[in-house]
Scaffold this motif. Structure first.
Motif, PDB file in Angstrom:
ATOM      1  N   ALA A  35       0.884  -1.046  -0.153  1.00 14.47           N
ATOM      2  CA  ALA A  35       0.010   0.423  -0.137  1.00 14.47           C
ATOM      3  C   ALA A  35       0.886   1.167  -0.195  1.00 14.47           C
ATOM      4  N   ASP A  36       2.116   0.805   0.770  1.00 15.61           N
ATOM      5  CA  ASP A  36       3.394   2.471  -0.208  1.00 15.61           C
ATOM      6  C   ASP A  36       3.072   3.091  -1.010  1.00 15.61           C
ATOM      7  N   VAL A  37       3.066   4.472  -1.222  1.00  9.47           N
ATOM      8  CA  VAL A  37       2.906   4.508  -2.328  1.00  9.47           C
ATOM      9  C   VAL A  37       4.276   5.119  -2.783  1.00  9.47           C
ATOM     10  N   VAL A  38       5.236   5.250  -2.160  1.00 10.19           N
ATOM     11  CA  VAL A  38       6.660   6.382  -2.151  1.00 10.19           C
ATOM     12  C   VAL A  38       7.840   5.071  -2.893  1.00 10.19           C
ATOM     13  N   GLN A  39       8.278   5.046  -4.055  1.00 12.04           N
ATOM     14  CA  GLN A  39       9.368   4.042  -5.003  1.00 12.04           C
ATOM     15  C   GLN A  39      10.087   4.794  -4.189  1.00 12.04           C
ATOM     16  N   ASN A  40      11.425   4.075  -3.876  1.00 16.88           N
ATOM     17  CA  ASN A  40      12.806   4.139  -2.791  1.00 16.88           C
ATOM     18  C   ASN A  40      12.603   4.602  -2.431  1.00 16.88           C
ATOM     19  N   GLY A  41      11.565   4.622  -1.684  1.00 15.73           N
ATOM     20  CA  GLY A  41      11.637   5.983  -0.073  1.00 15.73           C
ATOM     21  C   GLY A  41      12.262   5.286   1.154  1.00 15.73           C
ATOM     22  N   GLN A  42      13.825   4.682   1.152  1.00 20.04           N
ATOM     23  CA  GLN A  42      14.668   4.268   1.255  1.00 20.04           C
ATOM     24  C   GLN A  42      15.707   4.724   0.499  1.00 20.04           C
ATOM     25  N   PHE A  43      15.920   5.068  -0.221  1.00 21.48           N
ATOM     26  CA  PHE A  43      17.056   5.548  -0.915  1.00 21.48           C
ATOM     27  C   PHE A  43      18.307   4.120  -1.702  1.00 21.48           C
ATOM     28  N   GLU A  44      18.262   2.630  -1.819  1.00 22.28           N
ATOM     29  CA  GLU A  44      18.468   2.106  -1.547  1.00 22.28           C
ATOM     30  C   GLU A  44      18.438   1.805  -2.922  1.00 22.28           C
ATOM     31  N   TYR A  97       5.570   5.328  -8.262  1.00 27.19           N
ATOM     32  CA  TYR A  97       5.425   4.037  -8.815  1.00 27.19           C
ATOM     33  C   TYR A  97       5.617   4.801 -10.882  1.00 27.19           C
ATOM     34  N   ASP A  98       4.160   5.080 -10.897  1.00 28.97           N
ATOM     35  CA  ASP A  98       3.495   6.121 -12.518  1.00 28.97           C
ATOM     36  C   ASP A  98       3.581   7.259 -11.734  1.00 28.97           C
ATOM     37  N   GLY A  99       3.730   8.658 -10.594  1.00 28.87           N
ATOM     38  CA  GLY A  99       2.895   9.534 -10.438  1.00 28.87           C
ATOM     39  C   GLY A  99       1.695   9.020  -9.102  1.00 28.87           C
ATOM     40  N   MET A 100       1.513   8.723  -8.278  1.00 23.47           N
ATOM     41  CA  MET A 100       1.105   8.279  -6.987  1.00 23.47           C
ATOM     42  C   MET A 100      -0.455   8.735  -7.049  1.00 23.47           C
ATOM     43  N   THR A 101      -1.191   7.723  -7.249  1.00 23.00           N
ATOM     44  CA  THR A 101      -2.329   7.677  -6.777  1.00 23.00           C
ATOM     45  C   THR A 101      -2.976   7.672  -5.341  1.00 23.00           C
ATOM     46  N   LEU A 102      -4.230   8.435  -5.158  1.00 20.02           N
ATOM     47  CA  LEU A 102      -3.789   8.282  -3.719  1.00 20.02           C
ATOM     48  C   LEU A 102      -5.303   8.797  -3.618  1.00 20.02           C
ATOM     49  N   GLY A 103      -6.014   8.253  -2.762  1.00 16.70           N
ATOM     50  CA  GLY A 103      -7.903   8.089  -2.527  1.00 16.70           C
ATOM     51  C   GLY A 103      -8.024   9.453  -1.611  1.00 16.70           C
ATOM     52  N   ALA A 104      -9.269  10.010  -1.426  1.00 15.42           N
ATOM     53  CA  ALA A 104      -9.898  10.948  -0.337  1.00 15.42           C
ATOM     54  C   ALA A 104      -9.552  10.283   1.170  1.00 15.42           C
ATOM     55  N   GLY A 105      -9.097  11.253   2.406  1.00 15.81           N
ATOM     56  CA  GLY A 105      -9.292  10.622   3.053  1.00 15.81           C
ATOM     57  C   GLY A 105      -7.942  10.818   3.665  1.00 15.81           C
ATOM     58  N   PRO A 106      -7.923  10.163   4.986  1.00 12.20           N
ATOM     59  CA  PRO A 106      -6.157  10.790   5.856  1.00 12.20           C
ATOM     60  C   PRO A 106      -5.180   9.543   5.569  1.00 12.20           C
ATOM     61  N   HIS A 107      -4.110   9.953   5.080  1.00 12.18           N
ATOM     62  CA  HIS A 107      -3.022   8.782   4.655  1.00 12.18           C
ATOM     63  C   HIS A 107      -1.478   9.577   6.305  1.00 12.18           C
ATOM     64  N   LEU A 108      -1.451   8.185   6.110  1.00  6.96           N
ATOM     65  CA  LEU A 108       0.279   8.490   7.010  1.00  6.96           C
ATOM     66  C   LEU A 108       1.793   8.545   6.667  1.00  6.96           C
ATOM     67  N   LEU A 109       1.891  10.135   7.244  1.00  8.92           N
ATOM     68  CA  LEU A 109       3.767   9.537   6.078  1.00  8.92           C
ATOM     69  C   LEU A 109       4.296   9.381   7.339  1.00  8.92           C
ATOM     70  N   GLU A 110       5.180   8.672   7.608  1.00 15.76           N
ATOM     71  CA  GLU A 110       6.624   8.415   7.994  1.00 15.76           C
ATOM     72  C   GLU A 110       7.888   8.414   7.403  1.00 15.76           C
ATOM     73  N   ASP A 160      -9.801  12.271  -4.389  1.00 10.80           N
ATOM     74  CA  ASP A 160      -8.938  11.139  -5.056  1.00 10.80           C
ATOM     75  C   ASP A 160      -7.862  12.136  -5.663  1.00 10.80           C
ATOM     76  N   VAL A 161      -6.295  12.125  -6.380  1.00  9.96           N
ATOM     77  CA  VAL A 161      -5.663  12.666  -6.705  1.00  9.96           C
ATOM     78  C   VAL A 161      -5.128  11.822  -7.529  1.00  9.96           C
ATOM     79  N   GLU A 162      -4.534  11.333  -9.168  1.00 10.53           N
ATOM     80  CA  GLU A 162      -3.825  11.101  -9.567  1.00 10.53           C
ATOM     81  C   GLU A 162      -2.227  11.785 -10.399  1.00 10.53           C
ATOM     82  N   ASP A 163      -1.370  10.415 -10.703  1.00  9.34           N
ATOM     83  CA  ASP A 163      -0.434  11.757 -11.486  1.00  9.34           C
ATOM     84  C   ASP A 163       0.395  12.852  -9.630  1.00  9.34           C
ATOM     85  N   ALA A 164       0.297  12.783  -8.705  1.00 13.99           N
ATOM     86  CA  ALA A 164       0.911  13.207  -7.671  1.00 13.99           C
ATOM     87  C   ALA A 164       2.339  12.770  -7.818  1.00 13.99           C
ATOM     88  N   ALA A 165       2.696  13.621  -6.502  1.00 15.26           N
ATOM     89  CA  ALA A 165       4.256  14.023  -5.525  1.00 15.26           C
ATOM     90  C   ALA A 165       4.191  14.294  -4.445  1.00 15.26           C
TER      91      ALA A 165
END
Ligand code: AHR
Length: 609
Positions: A35-44, A97-110, A160-165
């Motif tokens: 479910a994580d929409v961040v790609q390469n979130g650990q810079f590895e 991955y191909d831009g972020m797609t997220l639904g309306a509502g709360p998200h957790l950033l860690e 909802d949003v598509e192609d976000a960053a």
């Protein structure tokens, strides 16, 4: 034609017959089920994963941003970035991955952050689409400088949003950043999601009896250093060992063994882990390599510990680890696969034997699944089966990716299998063209498995998931984009078989004329005619598989196509028009006569004789 249900044959259908095969291929996990929409979130990411990739793949940096690995948050995932908010702000932006797609509502950033100096007092978090800001928050940085801290914040999305960053910006001071993730919060539990719910729903709809994981080739890896070791996939994300993925990308292990067992639980399926048989992938230059003998005791301990992790009580060492990870209840492991398509070499025999003997001694309650070897269906897997009989393995895993034609012709494959030896797990199969025709052929094959399910106890189509535009293998069962789940025709066949499971195998009484497919002869040869030789013939293919011996045929030449039987098949011939040609003829010959196809420019005309 009249078909009636006959008498029960006395064979019972295996209750676990239909399961699923989950391998990280085609971005199935990161960029898929995860479910994580961040790609390469650990810079590895690195060029070893894929040429051109590196720590900033999927990110763009602005201002002063450096990549470093000194004093990491964890040595397992050492690479991180340093933002220097000096004269101008420093920021990094992740594009998913191909831009972020997220639904309306709360998200957790860690994320993990280390202030390098006191001037680093706040990090701005923005979700953007092009120039438009969709959500913004900020994180106050007040932990002591020079210590890694784990921070969280919620981002509320109005729609909802598509192609976000996702942009992370430090206006002043210097700070190090790592382990970034952004996941939707499940309104039901209030916790961040682990899995993409629409993909889980598609899997649940298959009602799988079991889930095989982590492969496939991913299980035994491209070399000893690339083998999948379950213990390195547990615990906090930054402590998990990342891997170069067999299929040419990167595995963050965010979906590791705990998540796998949780997925099985969510699907109501029994787990079926596949551990390496002490050897890595047979397709390496120089052949597979084996775990050195002096390391085998530790490796065998790992395998035994996996059983304890899944099933042990909280008082056991690994049951306690599971409990500490939040799951005191056992996961009910019953099957364990050892090896995947391994070549039956001396090393394989030796390592398999050691693992098998230890499992039998310590966990006789576990059904061990061995491997028939690397060949696809169509051979008899002789070495694999002989060895499995010697070892008295409970179940042998056979794989087959073949043409639809082959599936139709081999519906009786298992009728003659020895009932006194090991049972069969058809662990990977698919008819390869990815069309309705494949799905029908698989259904025919599956009827053969079901009819013989006193010996074919388990089966799973492969591969399971494929992100559109990121596939390494075709066909796949479920295609998906960020917004859509696109089940294949084969998916509906799997679903139908799984939903309508039988208990007893009955005979069929068929009366009336034998059905024939009109217009398709019992083809054994192809003859090509193009008056004046003004058409070039090339690429003669049967059921989508190019005929290996014949690329270009001369005018009037007859080509025998060995291996064709009496059933229907699909023949395609590539024609190249040479100046002035109006058409050509193809003659398909077989015992039932000859069919002539007249090829007009742009279409077919069928003349049967
Ligand atoms: O399903 C794709 C691959 O096919 C698997 O990883 C491997 O076991 C087989 O060759």
């Amino acid at each position: 034609l009249h078909i009636a249900l006959g008498e029960p044959t006395g064979r019972r259908a295996s209750p676990d017959l239909w399961g699923i095969f989950l391998e990280d291929i085609n971005d199935a996990l990161d960029g898929g089920l995860n479910a994580d929409v961040v790609q390469n979130g650990q810079f590895e990411y690195s060029p070893e994963d894929r040429p051109g990739w590196g720590p900033l793949t999927a990110w763009t940096a602005q201002g002063s941003v450096t990549v470093r690995s000194a004093d990491p948050v964890d040595p397992a995932t050492a690479t991180h970035v340093r933002l220097h908010g000096e004269r101008t702000a420093a920021s990094i932006t992740n594009h998913g991955y191909d831009g972020m797609t997220l639904g309306a509502g709360p998200h957790l950033l860690e994320l993990a952050l280390r202030r390098v100096d006191e001037a680093a007092a706040s990090l701005t978090v923005r979700l953007t689409r092009g120039d438009r800001e969709i959500a913004r928050t900020s994180l106050a940085l007040d932990a002591p400088a020079r210590e890694w801290t784990f921070l969280q914040t919620r981002l509320e999305l109005p729609a909802d949003v598509e192609d976000a960053a996702l942009a992370l910006e430090l206006a002043r001071g210097t700070a190090d950043l790592d382990v970034v993730s952004l996941r939707p919060i499940d309104p039901g539990t209030g916790r961040p999601r682990t899995f993409r719910p629409d993909l889980v729903a598609a899997l649940a709809e298959l009602k799988p009896s079991f889930v095989r994981f982590p492969g496939g080739c991913v299980a035994h890896g491209l070399g000893l250093e690339n083998m999948y070791h379950w213990k390195t996939t547990l615990g906090p994300r930054h402590e998990r060992r990342h891997l170069r993925n067999t299929w040419g990308y990167h595995q963050s292990m965010s979906i590791g063994y705990l998540e796998y067992f949780l997925l099985c639980e969510q699907l109501g399926a029994t787990p079926m882990p596949i551990v390496p048989a002490g050897v890595c992938c047979q397709n390496l230059p120089g052949g597979p390599r084996a775990i050195p003998q002096d390391e085998m005791p530790e490796y065998i301990r790992d395998v035994l510990d996996l059983v304890e992790f899944a099933n042990g009580g909280a008082e056991t060492r690994w049951g306690a680890v599971r409990t500490a990870l939040g799951h005191p209840e056992p996961f009910g492991l019953r099957y364990l696969g050892v090896g995947n398509e391994d070549q039956i070499t001396a090393d394989f025999r030796d390592r398999f034997h050691q693992i098998h003997a230890a499992l039998r001694a310590e966990h006789p309650e576990i059904t061990v699944i061995g491997t028939a070897g690397p060949n696809p269906f169509g051979t008899d897997f002789e070495d694999g089966w002989t060895f499995a009989r010697e070892e008295d393995v409970a179940i042998v895993d056979e794989h087959g990716y073949r043409t639809p034609h082959w599936f139709h012709q081999n519906t009786r494959r298992f009728d003659t299998y020895d009932r006194s030896g090991p049972a069969v797990y058809v662990g990977e199969y698919a008819a390869r063209t990815s069309r309705l025709r494949s799905a029908l052929a698989e259904a025919a094959g599956m009827i053969g498995m079901e009819r013989n399910s006193d010996v074919v106890r388990l089966a799973s189509y492969a591969p399971l998931l494929a992100r559109v535009g990121h596939t390494q293998w075709t066909p796949d069962l479920i295609y998906f984009t960020d917004t859509e789940v696109r089940p294949s025709a084969s998916y509906h066949v799997q679903r139908m078989f799984s939903h309508a499971r039988g208990e007893h195998v009955c005979g069929l009484e068929v009366t009336g004329a034998a059905p024939r497919v009109r217009g398709v002869p019992d083809a054994r040869s192809v003859r090509l005619r193009s008056p004046g030789n003004r058409v070039r013939w090339s690429e003669i293919a049967v059921d989508g598989i190019t005929h290996p011996d014949q690329v270009t045929a001369a005018d009037g030449e007859e080509i025998a196509l060995p291996g064709w039987g009496a059933d229907a098949c699909e023949i395609s011939v590539q024609l190249t028009r040479i100046e002035g040609a109006q058409g050509a003829e193809i003659h398909l010959g077989g015992p039932a006569g000859t069919t002539h196809y007249t090829v007009q420019l742009g279409g077919w005309q069928n003349r049967t004789s």
